[in-house]
Design a protein around this motif. Structure first.
Motif, mmCIF file in Angstrom:
data_model
loop_
_atom_site.group_PDB
_atom_site.id
_atom_site.type_symbol
_atom_site.label_atom_id
_atom_site.label_comp_id
_atom_site.label_asym_id
_atom_site.label_seq_id
_atom_site.Cartn_x
_atom_site.Cartn_y
_atom_site.Cartn_z
ATOM 1 N N LEU A 1 -5.990 3.783 -2.152
ATOM 2 C CA LEU A 1 -6.485 3.906 -0.544
ATOM 3 C C LEU A 1 -4.675 5.151 -0.619
ATOM 4 O O LEU A 1 -3.609 4.520 -1.523
ATOM 5 C CB LEU A 1 -6.188 2.734 0.129
ATOM 6 C CG LEU A 1 -7.865 2.217 0.711
ATOM 7 C CD1 LEU A 1 -7.500 1.710 1.111
ATOM 8 C CD2 LEU A 1 -9.098 3.470 0.079
ATOM 9 N N GLY A 2 -4.402 6.020 0.434
ATOM 10 C CA GLY A 2 -3.730 6.673 0.161
ATOM 11 C C GLY A 2 -3.575 7.532 1.732
ATOM 12 O O GLY A 2 -4.528 7.513 2.458
ATOM 13 N N ARG A 3 -2.158 7.271 2.039
ATOM 14 C CA ARG A 3 -2.722 7.319 3.926
ATOM 15 C C ARG A 3 -2.667 9.576 3.293
ATOM 16 O O ARG A 3 -3.433 10.024 4.341
ATOM 17 C CB ARG A 3 -1.145 7.775 4.193
ATOM 18 C CG ARG A 3 -0.638 6.652 4.085
ATOM 19 C CD ARG A 3 1.023 6.198 5.016
ATOM 20 N NE ARG A 3 0.782 6.731 6.837
ATOM 21 C CZ ARG A 3 1.836 7.328 6.992
ATOM 22 N NH1 ARG A 3 3.289 6.890 6.549
ATOM 23 N NH2 ARG A 3 2.019 7.888 8.186
ATOM 24 N N ILE B 1 -3.663 0.837 8.175
ATOM 25 C CA ILE B 1 -3.625 1.047 7.266
ATOM 26 C C ILE B 1 -3.915 -1.099 6.513
ATOM 27 O O ILE B 1 -4.459 -0.846 5.849
ATOM 28 C CB ILE B 1 -2.977 1.515 6.052
ATOM 29 C CG1 ILE B 1 -3.178 3.185 6.457
ATOM 30 C CG2 ILE B 1 -3.016 1.011 4.800
ATOM 31 C CD1 ILE B 1 -2.578 3.752 4.976
ATOM 32 N N CYS B 2 -2.989 -1.497 6.941
ATOM 33 C CA CYS B 2 -2.980 -2.812 6.513
ATOM 34 C C CYS B 2 -4.336 -3.678 7.490
ATOM 35 O O CYS B 2 -5.044 -4.424 6.577
ATOM 36 C CB CYS B 2 -2.093 -3.554 7.072
ATOM 37 S SG CYS B 2 -0.222 -3.312 5.815
ATOM 38 N N TRP C 1 -5.977 -1.401 -3.848
ATOM 39 C CA TRP C 1 -4.508 -0.452 -4.449
ATOM 40 C C TRP C 1 -3.897 0.518 -3.814
ATOM 41 O O TRP C 1 -4.888 1.376 -2.890
ATOM 42 C CB TRP C 1 -3.895 0.089 -6.138
ATOM 43 C CG TRP C 1 -4.377 -1.102 -6.920
ATOM 44 C CD1 TRP C 1 -4.807 -2.325 -7.187
ATOM 45 C CD2 TRP C 1 -4.890 -0.885 -8.340
ATOM 46 N NE1 TRP C 1 -4.855 -3.284 -7.730
ATOM 47 C CE2 TRP C 1 -4.817 -1.944 -9.360
ATOM 48 C CE3 TRP C 1 -4.530 0.427 -8.993
ATOM 49 C CZ2 TRP C 1 -4.884 -1.818 -10.727
ATOM 50 C CZ3 TRP C 1 -4.641 0.324 -10.633
ATOM 51 C CH2 TRP C 1 -4.671 -1.124 -11.367
ATOM 52 N N TYR C 2 -2.481 0.963 -3.755
ATOM 53 C CA TYR C 2 -2.915 2.070 -2.561
ATOM 54 C C TYR C 2 -1.566 3.046 -3.104
ATOM 55 O O TYR C 2 -0.063 2.032 -4.223
ATOM 56 C CB TYR C 2 -1.283 1.597 -1.714
ATOM 57 C CG TYR C 2 -0.743 1.677 -0.596
ATOM 58 C CD1 TYR C 2 -1.724 2.570 0.463
ATOM 59 C CD2 TYR C 2 0.687 2.055 -0.353
ATOM 60 C CE1 TYR C 2 -1.492 3.836 1.261
ATOM 61 C CE2 TYR C 2 0.914 2.462 0.336
ATOM 62 C CZ TYR C 2 -0.083 3.677 1.769
ATOM 63 O OH TYR C 2 -0.017 3.879 2.825
ATOM 64 N N THR D 1 1.923 5.251 -2.814
ATOM 65 C CA THR D 1 2.851 5.140 -2.844
ATOM 66 C C THR D 1 3.963 5.685 -3.081
ATOM 67 O O THR D 1 3.907 5.341 -4.549
ATOM 68 C CB THR D 1 3.413 4.227 -1.415
ATOM 69 O OG1 THR D 1 4.660 4.073 -0.955
ATOM 70 C CG2 THR D 1 3.267 3.037 -2.900
ATOM 71 N N VAL E 1 2.361 -3.368 0.855
ATOM 72 C CA VAL E 1 2.367 -2.898 0.155
ATOM 73 C C VAL E 1 2.206 -4.628 -0.248
ATOM 74 O O VAL E 1 1.276 -5.004 -0.407
ATOM 75 C CB VAL E 1 2.991 -2.026 -0.733
ATOM 76 C CG1 VAL E 1 2.584 -2.748 -2.166
ATOM 77 C CG2 VAL E 1 2.195 -0.916 -1.328
ATOM 78 N N PHE F 1 -1.960 -5.572 -0.435
ATOM 79 C CA PHE F 1 -2.605 -4.565 -1.448
ATOM 80 C C PHE F 1 -2.128 -5.607 -3.035
ATOM 81 O O PHE F 1 -1.042 -6.590 -3.143
ATOM 82 C CB PHE F 1 -1.616 -3.238 -1.421
ATOM 83 C CG PHE F 1 -2.153 -2.514 -0.828
ATOM 84 C CD1 PHE F 1 -3.451 -1.467 -0.850
ATOM 85 C CD2 PHE F 1 -1.655 -2.501 1.038
ATOM 86 C CE1 PHE F 1 -3.653 -1.104 0.528
ATOM 87 C CE2 PHE F 1 -1.937 -1.595 1.477
ATOM 88 C CZ PHE F 1 -2.837 -0.607 1.323
ATOM 89 N N VAL G 1 0.039 -0.722 -6.852
ATOM 90 C CA VAL G 1 0.458 0.228 -6.817
ATOM 91 C C VAL G 1 -0.249 1.348 -7.478
ATOM 92 O O VAL G 1 -0.082 0.917 -8.736
ATOM 93 C CB VAL G 1 1.927 0.165 -6.485
ATOM 94 C CG1 VAL G 1 2.551 2.004 -5.899
ATOM 95 C CG2 VAL G 1 1.895 -0.759 -4.876
#
Length: 378
Positions: free
Chosen positions: A122-124, A143-144, A185-186, A188, A198, A202, A205
């Motif tokens: 995921l990503g913003r 997001i969390c 995963w994130y 960032t 994170v 998560f 990363v």
């Protein structure tokens, strides 16, 4: 035009080397005037690349979604149907683009269809990309919570929620995958606020390409420290660093993969500023680049050059990207020189490296050398 061969392909499954598939824009058909494998890539070629990545031993394949010819579920489903082992990862999708039930169903269906090898990255997202779609980037609390609800849905829970991730009244999947949940995963740069999110929510990363090894080391440090602050084992967070690789490629293809791709990153206000900041780069070349791109952007009628042009069309403005920036943050030269550059990111603390830009086949010799050298002491 794959470069894989019996001499260079690696039958060994790699624990810490993965591959991005068709990074950037794609086409439905290859143009007749295509000069290199990577200047324009098709969806079908990307699917074949995923199959080749497994044959070469790569651990995971990553695929970034765009709302055009790069819908992630379709693409990764096709790769999953043609492979048996390789991890299937989004790298990245935005929570803003999928309802929670849609995202939960995506992950559960991938596991049910292909075994527990799906990774949800995921990503913003950059606000400039989302705004014209009527969407907004999510805050870290949202997001969390989004990830927390995903995990509840995968467990079979019924969820009622009203907060920064939206409002839901008794949502559930009903039919669930009976096995481990997908890893989440994130994507960032690992700056402080993101690092805290994170650590809370998560499993891993994805650090973006064109970070220098020094920037990677700093980001890894922030991420591990954020885990320590909440008494989470820092080693439980898996960190992947994406690196543009151009092994034994000519100057034009190398500059298309690196400099021209950097144009699209640096032009995007939020993303470009973050990349400049984490690397400690001078902002002046970035401002000159953005000014030079303004007329082309207006003529194209698009907010971002990344959605208006293919990389091969950006080689002229790419001359404004300092060579030293790319040399410090990418892997160029022979396959052995690329391996040495990639190892510097492992030494900086990344658990896994993902080749970026070039195809898995173009990195066949890198994968082969990686099995011989990565286990040796630095």
């Amino acid at each position: 035009m794959s470069t894989a061969s019996a001499e260079t392909s690696s039958p060994t499954q790699l624990d810490d080397l993965s591959a991005y598939l068709i990074a950037g824009r794609v086409s439905s058909h290859a143009p007749e005037d295509r000069r290199t494998d990577t200047e324009v890539r098709t969806v079908r070629e990307g699917i074949t690349d995923g199959e080749e990545a497994e044959n070469l031993g790569f651990r995971n394949v990553f695929f970034s979604e765009r709302w055009n010819l790069k819908e992630a579920a379709v693409f990764l489903g096709a790769v999953g149907a043609r492979t048996e082992r390789v991890g299937l990862a989004t790298g990245l999708v935005s929570p803003a683009r999928r309802h929670l039930l849609h995202m939960a169903a995506f992950g559960a269906t991938m596991h049910a269809a292909f075994g527990p090898r799906f990774i949800l990255g995921l990503g913003r997202g950059d606000h400039a990309y989302l705004r014209h779609e009527g969407l907004r980037t999510a805050g870290f609390d949202g997001i969390c919570d989004y990830v927390d609800i995903l995990r509840q849905l995968w467990r079979g829970d019924k969820v009622t929620y009203d907060g920064p991730a939206g409002r839901y009244d008794g949502i559930k999947l009903g039919d669930v995958y009976e096995g481990p949940d997908p890893q989440v995963w994130y994507g960032t740069f690992g700056l402080p606020r993101a690092a805290a999110a994170v650590a809370r929510s998560f499993d891993g990363v994805i650090l973006p390409p064109m970070m220098t090894p020094e920037a990677t080391e700093r980001s890894v440090g922030r991420l591990r420290q954020a885990c320590e602050r909440i008494d989470r084992d820092p080693a439980s967070l898996h960190i992947v660093q994406c690196v543009v690789t151009a092994p034994d490629l000519d100057d034009e293809e190398t500059r298309t993969l690196a400099h021209a791709r950097a144009v699209t990153y640096l032009q995007a206000p939020q993303y470009g500023d973050a990349l400049t900041s984490v690397n400690g780069w001078d902002a002046e070349p970035v401002q000159k680049l953005r000014a030079a791109l303004e007329e082309s952007r207006r003529q194209a009628g698009d907010e971002l050059v990344d959605t208006a042009f293919h990389r091969r069309e950006l080689l002229k403005p790419a001359r404004l990207v300092p060579d030293s920036w790319m040399e410090d943050s990418c892997a160029f030269g022979s396959a052995s020189e690329c391996v040495a550059a990639l190892r510097s990111y492992r030494e900086a603390g990344a658990d896994e490296i993902a080749t970026y830009g070039s195809t898995p086949g173009q990195n066949a010799a890198v994968a082969h050398l990686w099995t011989q050298k990565v286990m040796q002491p630095a």
